[in-house]
Each structure stands twice: as structure tokens, then as C-alpha cells.
Design a protein around this motif. Structure first.
Motif, short mmCIF file in Angstrom:
data_model
loop_
_atom_site.label_atom_id
_atom_site.label_comp_id
_atom_site.label_asym_id
_atom_site.label_seq_id
_atom_site.Cartn_x
_atom_site.Cartn_y
_atom_site.Cartn_z
N GLN A 204 8.51 -12.50 -5.05
CA GLN A 204 7.77 -11.39 -5.65
C GLN A 204 6.32 -11.78 -5.91
OE1 GLN A 204 9.47 -9.20 -9.06
NE2 GLN A 204 7.55 -9.55 -10.16
N LYS A 205 5.42 -10.85 -5.62
CA LYS A 205 4.04 -11.02 -6.04
C LYS A 205 3.46 -9.66 -6.39
CE LYS A 205 2.21 -11.40 -1.29
NZ LYS A 205 1.38 -12.24 -0.40
N MET A 206 2.49 -9.67 -7.28
CA MET A 206 1.91 -8.43 -7.77
C MET A 206 0.39 -8.53 -7.78
SD MET A 206 2.38 -6.46 -11.45
CE MET A 206 1.87 -7.88 -12.43
N VAL A 207 -0.26 -7.42 -7.45
CA VAL A 207 -1.70 -7.30 -7.67
C VAL A 207 -1.93 -6.05 -8.49
CG1 VAL A 207 -2.40 -8.55 -5.60
CG2 VAL A 207 -2.06 -6.08 -5.48
N LYS A 208 -2.93 -6.10 -9.35
CA LYS A 208 -3.28 -4.96 -10.19
C LYS A 208 -4.74 -4.61 -10.00
CE LYS A 208 -2.13 -6.75 -14.15
NZ LYS A 208 -1.90 -6.82 -15.62
N GLY A 209 -5.03 -3.34 -10.20
CA GLY A 209 -6.40 -2.86 -10.14
C GLY A 209 -6.46 -1.46 -10.69
N THR A 210 -7.38 -0.68 -10.17
CA THR A 210 -7.48 0.73 -10.53
C THR A 210 -7.41 1.54 -9.24
OG1 THR A 210 -9.88 0.81 -10.29
CG2 THR A 210 -9.01 0.13 -12.44
N ILE A 211 -7.36 2.84 -9.39
CA ILE A 211 -7.34 3.68 -8.19
C ILE A 211 -8.54 3.37 -7.30
CG2 ILE A 211 -7.58 6.06 -7.37
CD1 ILE A 211 -5.89 6.95 -9.76
N ASP A 212 -9.66 3.05 -7.90
CA ASP A 212 -10.86 2.76 -7.12
C ASP A 212 -10.88 1.37 -6.49
OD1 ASP A 212 -12.36 5.02 -6.86
OD2 ASP A 212 -13.79 4.54 -8.47
N THR A 213 -10.12 0.42 -7.06
CA THR A 213 -10.22 -0.98 -6.59
C THR A 213 -8.97 -1.51 -5.90
OG1 THR A 213 -9.45 -1.94 -8.70
CG2 THR A 213 -11.83 -1.48 -8.48
N ILE A 214 -7.85 -0.81 -6.01
CA ILE A 214 -6.58 -1.39 -5.59
C ILE A 214 -6.48 -1.57 -4.08
CG2 ILE A 214 -5.30 0.78 -5.41
CD1 ILE A 214 -4.03 -2.61 -6.80
N VAL A 215 -7.13 -0.73 -3.31
CA VAL A 215 -7.03 -0.87 -1.85
C VAL A 215 -7.57 -2.22 -1.41
CG1 VAL A 215 -7.84 0.01 0.37
CG2 VAL A 215 -7.08 1.61 -1.41
N GLU A 216 -8.71 -2.61 -1.91
CA GLU A 216 -9.29 -3.91 -1.55
C GLU A 216 -8.46 -5.06 -2.10
OE1 GLU A 216 -11.62 -6.92 -0.10
OE2 GLU A 216 -11.52 -4.81 0.48
N LYS A 217 -7.98 -4.92 -3.33
CA LYS A 217 -7.23 -6.02 -3.94
C LYS A 217 -5.86 -6.23 -3.30
CE LYS A 217 -9.25 -6.28 -8.54
NZ LYS A 217 -8.94 -6.45 -9.97
N SER A 218 -5.33 -5.20 -2.66
CA SER A 218 -3.98 -5.29 -2.12
C SER A 218 -3.95 -5.68 -0.65
CB SER A 218 -3.26 -3.94 -2.29
OG SER A 218 -3.91 -2.93 -1.53
N ARG A 219 -5.02 -6.23 -0.13
CA ARG A 219 -5.07 -6.52 1.30
C ARG A 219 -4.05 -7.56 1.75
NH1 ARG A 219 -9.26 -8.72 -1.41
NH2 ARG A 219 -9.89 -10.88 -1.03
N PHE A 220 -3.51 -8.34 0.81
CA PHE A 220 -2.50 -9.34 1.16
C PHE A 220 -1.08 -8.86 0.86
CE2 PHE A 220 -6.35 -11.88 0.20
CZ PHE A 220 -6.52 -12.45 1.44
N ILE A 221 -0.92 -7.62 0.42
CA ILE A 221 0.40 -7.09 0.08
C ILE A 221 0.99 -6.38 1.30
CG2 ILE A 221 1.65 -5.41 -1.35
CD1 ILE A 221 0.86 -7.86 -2.91
N GLU A 222 2.28 -6.63 1.55
CA GLU A 222 2.97 -6.02 2.68
C GLU A 222 4.23 -5.32 2.20
OE1 GLU A 222 3.80 -9.29 5.24
OE2 GLU A 222 1.71 -9.55 5.89
N ASN A 223 4.80 -4.49 3.07
CA ASN A 223 6.10 -3.89 2.78
C ASN A 223 7.18 -4.98 2.76
OD1 ASN A 223 5.76 -1.01 2.53
ND2 ASN A 223 5.14 -1.00 4.66
N PRO A 224 8.23 -4.80 1.93
CA PRO A 224 8.44 -3.70 1.00
C PRO A 224 7.68 -3.92 -0.31
CG PRO A 224 10.30 -5.18 0.91
CD PRO A 224 9.38 -5.73 1.97
N ALA A 225 7.04 -2.90 -0.79
CA ALA A 225 6.29 -2.99 -2.04
C ALA A 225 6.34 -1.66 -2.76
CB ALA A 225 4.84 -3.39 -1.77
N MET A 226 6.37 -1.75 -4.07
CA MET A 226 6.38 -0.57 -4.93
C MET A 226 4.98 -0.38 -5.51
SD MET A 226 7.97 1.94 -6.34
CE MET A 226 9.50 1.45 -5.53
N ILE A 227 4.51 0.86 -5.48
CA ILE A 227 3.23 1.20 -6.09
C ILE A 227 3.51 1.88 -7.43
CG2 ILE A 227 1.09 2.51 -5.83
CD1 ILE A 227 1.69 2.55 -2.78
N VAL A 228 2.88 1.39 -8.48
CA VAL A 228 3.04 1.98 -9.81
C VAL A 228 1.67 2.43 -10.30
CG1 VAL A 228 3.93 1.69 -12.16
CG2 VAL A 228 4.94 0.38 -10.26
#
Length: 258
Positions: A204-228
Motif C-alpha cells: 500500500q502507498k498513498m499520496v495526498k494533495g488537493t483537487i488542484d495538485t493531486i494529478v501531479e503528485k499522483s504520477r507514481f500511483i497505478e491501478n488498483p487505487a482508490m480516490i478519496v
């Protein structure tokens, strides 16, 4: 006696399958299993049980849904005890309802064994309560992909405006589009967002941000992943209890995601 068990295996941690679900695995003559189940569960099958892989990846299905439905009926009509083992909960974006319909049309006895869905489990393992008395009194579990022909704009407008917390399945590839829709229908660009990959697993790994920043911060996240999405995400800063890889790995991950 012939019966088909449609079983939710839970979100990944092998200990999160229910006792009833495990019993269904152990008694089955045939197990049709998905890609996202914990593979160690297959060691619980009885000697001689037939194992049929039905895994689905984005844009690639080992077996079509109609073929899976056909196999459930076929094995049941042979007089076998069949367990359909699905990740999460079979009735939460698991297409278990379609499989149950196929069995009901042939008057084949079946039983639904609910499982823990990743929409609650992944946030919980990340220290995010999807509801909280002070932050969120409503939550929606929604899909990041829609059935062809769906009016997606009306769909997103409805859920974005009506719910405090959004748990979005199958949305990683469409994250930029999802963030645009969240803003278009009234969410502040500063709304907290988390992406949780392989929730409840040691990977498991998690990244956090805001609606404006999460796309850039999540560049290392792959499926399967849950968006909250929602204010409850901020609670993970002091409620995060699950450390899958130890202190050194966490420090390294924080360095990567900045």
C-alpha cells in the motif's frame, strides 16, 4: 448439493475475508477467481478443486462477463459446488448482480457472501474515516468509468453537489478529467484528495494533495487505487495507523511524492 456462492474476498489483506466466505472457498469443487483477490486464498481450496482464472485488467479481460456467467451455470448444472471469488464486495462494482441474474434465470441455487469493499477498507487503512461527525455526514461510492450511453455530466453534477465524501473506484487513468468535473460542479480547488494504491496490502502507498495538485503528485500511483475526495482526507495526518513497509520506506515515499 449444487450451489453457487458469489463471495467477496475483501480488499486484499487475506485476513479481511469473512469466515463465511472462507468456508465457501474451502468447500468448493470449482473456484472462479478474479485478479485482485489475495492469491494465498487459493491455498485454502480442497484437494482436487478446479481453479479457473477470470481476471480483468483495464482494457483486457481474460474472460468476458458473458463467458463467466456461462461457466457458473455450466459447472452448477454438472452438480458441483461453485465459488465465484471476487475482490472486495460482489455487489459493489463487482458485477455480482449480473452473475446472480444468470443463475436465477436457470433456477440455480445461489448465495451472496458480502465482502469488505475497498471504498471503505483502503481509506480506513490510510487513516481516513469516510464519514465523521465533524466533517462528513454523507458518502458516495462511484465509478470513474461509466457505461456507454451514460449522461456523464448529469451524473457527476448530481454526486458532486450532493455528497461530502466521494470514494471513486477505477478512476486513476481519468484523474485529470475527474478533477476538472469536481471543480466544474462546485468543489473548491483546495478540497483534499487522496489516492491509495493497493489498499490494505503490504504494498500500500498513498499520496495526498488537493483537487488542484493531486494529478501531479499522483504520477507514481497505478491501478488498483482508490480516490478519496473530501475534508476527511485531512484526518489521515493523525489517524494513519497502518505502516506496510516500515519507517525507512515511508520516508523514502514521502521524498518521492514531495
Amino acid at each position: 448439493m449444487t450451489k453457487v456462492y458469489i463471495v467477496g474476498a475483501g480488499p486484499g489483506d487475506i485476513d479481511l475475508i469473512t469466515v463465511k466466505g472462507l468456508k465457501a472457498v474451502q468447500k468448493a469443487d470449482v473456484v472462479l477467481y478474479d485478479r485482485l483477490i489475495n492469491q494465498d486464498l487459493l491455498e485454502e481450496t480442497k484437494e482436487g478443486a478446479e481453479l479457473v482464472f477470470c481476471g480483468k485488467r483495464p482494457d483486457h479481460h481474460a474472460l468476458s462477463q458473458s463467458t463467466i456467467n456461462h461457466l457458473l451455470v455450466k459447472y452448477a448444472l454438472q452438480g458441483k459446488v461453485v465459488t465465484r471469488l471476487k475482490g472486495g464486495d460482489p455487489f459493489v462494482f463487482g458485477r455480482g448482480g449480473e452473475e446472480a441474474e444468470a443463475l436465477a434465470k436457470r433456477s440455480i441455487p445461489f448465495e451472496i457472501v458480502p465482502g469488505i469493499t475497498s471504498g471503505t477498507a483502503a481509506p480506513a487503512y490510510a487513516g481516513i474515516p469516510v464519514t465523521h461527525r465533524d466533517y462528513s455526514s454523507s458518502v458516495a461510492f462511484i465509478s470513474g468509468v461509466s457505461k456507454p450511453g451514460t449522461d456523464e455530466e448529469a451524473y457527476w453534477e448530481r454526486v458532486v453537489k450532493s455528497m461530502d465524501t466521494l470514494c471513486i473506484y477505477m478512476g486513476v487513468k481519468r484523474l485529470p478529467e475527474i478533477c476538472d468535473r469536481l471543480k466544474n460542479y462546485g468543489r473548491s480547488p483546495d478540497t483534499p484528495v487522496a489516492l491509495i494504491q493497493n489498499g490494505t496490502m503490504n504494498s500500500q502507498k498513498m499520496v495526498k494533495g488537493t483537487i488542484d495538485t493531486i494529478v501531479e503528485k499522483s504520477r507514481f500511483i497505478e491501478n488498483p487505487a482508490m480516490i478519496v475526495v473530501g475534508e476527511v482526507v485531512e484526518l489521515s495526518s493523525h489517524l494513519q495507523w497502518f505502516d506496510p513497509a516500515g519507517e525507512d520506506a515511508r520516508v523514502s515515499a514521502e521524498t518521492i511524492v514531495g
